[in-house]
Design an enzyme around this catalytic site. Structure first.
Site, short mmCIF file in Angstrom:
data_model
loop_
_atom_site.label_atom_id
_atom_site.label_comp_id
_atom_site.label_asym_id
_atom_site.label_seq_id
_atom_site.Cartn_x
_atom_site.Cartn_y
_atom_site.Cartn_z
N LYS A 1 -44.62 -81.49 2.84
CA LYS A 1 -45.80 -80.63 2.67
C LYS A 1 -47.03 -81.35 2.12
O LYS A 1 -48.16 -80.89 2.31
CB LYS A 1 -45.46 -79.44 1.77
CG LYS A 1 -44.53 -78.43 2.44
CD LYS A 1 -44.35 -77.20 1.60
CE LYS A 1 -43.31 -76.29 2.21
NZ LYS A 1 -43.19 -75.01 1.51
N ASP B 1 -47.88 -70.28 2.39
CA ASP B 1 -46.89 -69.95 1.35
C ASP B 1 -47.50 -69.04 0.28
O ASP B 1 -46.92 -68.01 -0.08
CB ASP B 1 -46.36 -71.22 0.67
CG ASP B 1 -45.42 -72.01 1.55
OD1 ASP B 1 -44.70 -71.39 2.36
OD2 ASP B 1 -45.39 -73.26 1.44
#
Ligand code: ATR
Length: 283
Positions: free
Chosen positions: A72, A108
């Protein structure tokens, strides 16, 4: 990974490990339900192969992909553009491919926020929030809460300096876990972002909930098991509890919307997760 150029759009999730990912099941079900001729695949990409495999995906005609552990942060170096919101969070979990150009997003934090605002009674802006843990997930959640105007945030973590780092620009209180235990009644919402209690270490607790108020809402971002020990004790104490399924499906839905411009069926996504984890939607 062997990929040949295909005509139907395809999407993917890359990570290591990736075998356990439930993303293909929920994305493919929604693509099918909307009658879209497209598919979504899980692709195992070890850290050392990230750059090469991203190039291959683009060459094979991939229209968008999700990025999970451990990529990420590193993926950001490979992108042509990063959405300001993802830049502020400091991590990318969703990439959109336009020809050869790659643009990164973070769904997210917003996914978590959608799930929590659907569930929480009352105005989130008035809530005092305690976040447990100070890793990547905590960073995305805290930055999102702050951007959405939730001012009263504390982070408790084993390593307090990591909590301080996240709160550096925004303000907020960094605590040890034991200090947070002493002040538990102050918080309206307590969010576990640590992996403590996750399969196969069910039964472990990120914090002692002895003094929690029944008025508090407890949220765990873990969804396997569906009911962690943290949530189970919270329920016993009379708290409202929410597991990690809403965050997971909303982050997926936001990525799906970004790529296709269409809204997927959240209920279908949730149903699939519950089926796979062999439980009923309990929270
Ligand atoms: P993420 O995927 O969100 O980055 P992580 O880095 O695996 O998750 O862990 C998130 C947090 O859980 C970390 O802040 C970590 O504490 P440290 O900062 O002290 O490392 C915390 N955590 C993980 N395992 C833990 C354990 N066994 N006891 C206490 N805290 C733990």
């Amino acid at each position: 990974m062997r990929l040949s150029k295909v005509n139907a759009p395809f999407y993917a999730v890359i990570g290591d490990p990736i075998e356990q990912s439930m993303s293909p099941a929920i994305h493919n079900a929604c693509l099918q339900q909307l009658g879209m001729e497209a598919r979504y695949e899980a692709i195992h990409v070890p850290q050392v192969e990230l750059e090469k495999q991203v190039e291959r995906l683009v060459e094979a005609g991939c229209k968008g992909f999700n990025v999970t552990i451990p990529h990420k942060l590193r993926i950001m170096d490979l992108l042509d553009e990063i959405d300001p919101y993802a830049r502020a969070i400091g991590a990318v979990n969703t990439v959109e491919v336009h020809g050869k150009r790659l643009k990164g997003y973070n769904t997210d934090g917003p996914g978590f926020y959608r799930g929590l605002s659907d569930f929480h009674q009352g105005n989130l802006r008035d809530a005092a929030v305690l976040v447990l843990g100070a890793g990547g997930a905590a960073r995305a959640i805290v930055k999102t809460l702050i951007m959405k105007g939730v001012p009263n945030i504390a982070i408790a973590n084993r390593t307090v300096s990591k909590a301080k780092d996240i709160l550096e620009e925004s303000g907020g209180v960094a605590l040890s876990i034991s200090a947070a235990e002493q002040r538990l009644t102050e918080y309206d919402i307590i969010i576990n972002t640590t992996p403590i209690g996750m399969y196969p270490n069910e039964g472990a607790m990120p914090i002692d909930l002895s003094s929690v108020s029944s008025k508090s809402t407890l949220v765990d971002i873990i969804y396997n098991p569906l009911m962690t020990e943290f949530l189970r004790i919270g329920l016993e104490k009379g708290c409202a509890v929410q597991n990690g399924v809403p965050m997971f499906v909303h982050q997926a839905a936001l990525a799906f919307e970004q790529w296709t411009g269409k809204e997927p069926d959240i209920d279908l996504m949730e149903e699939i997760i519950h089926q796979k984890l062999g439980g009923k939607p309990t929270c």
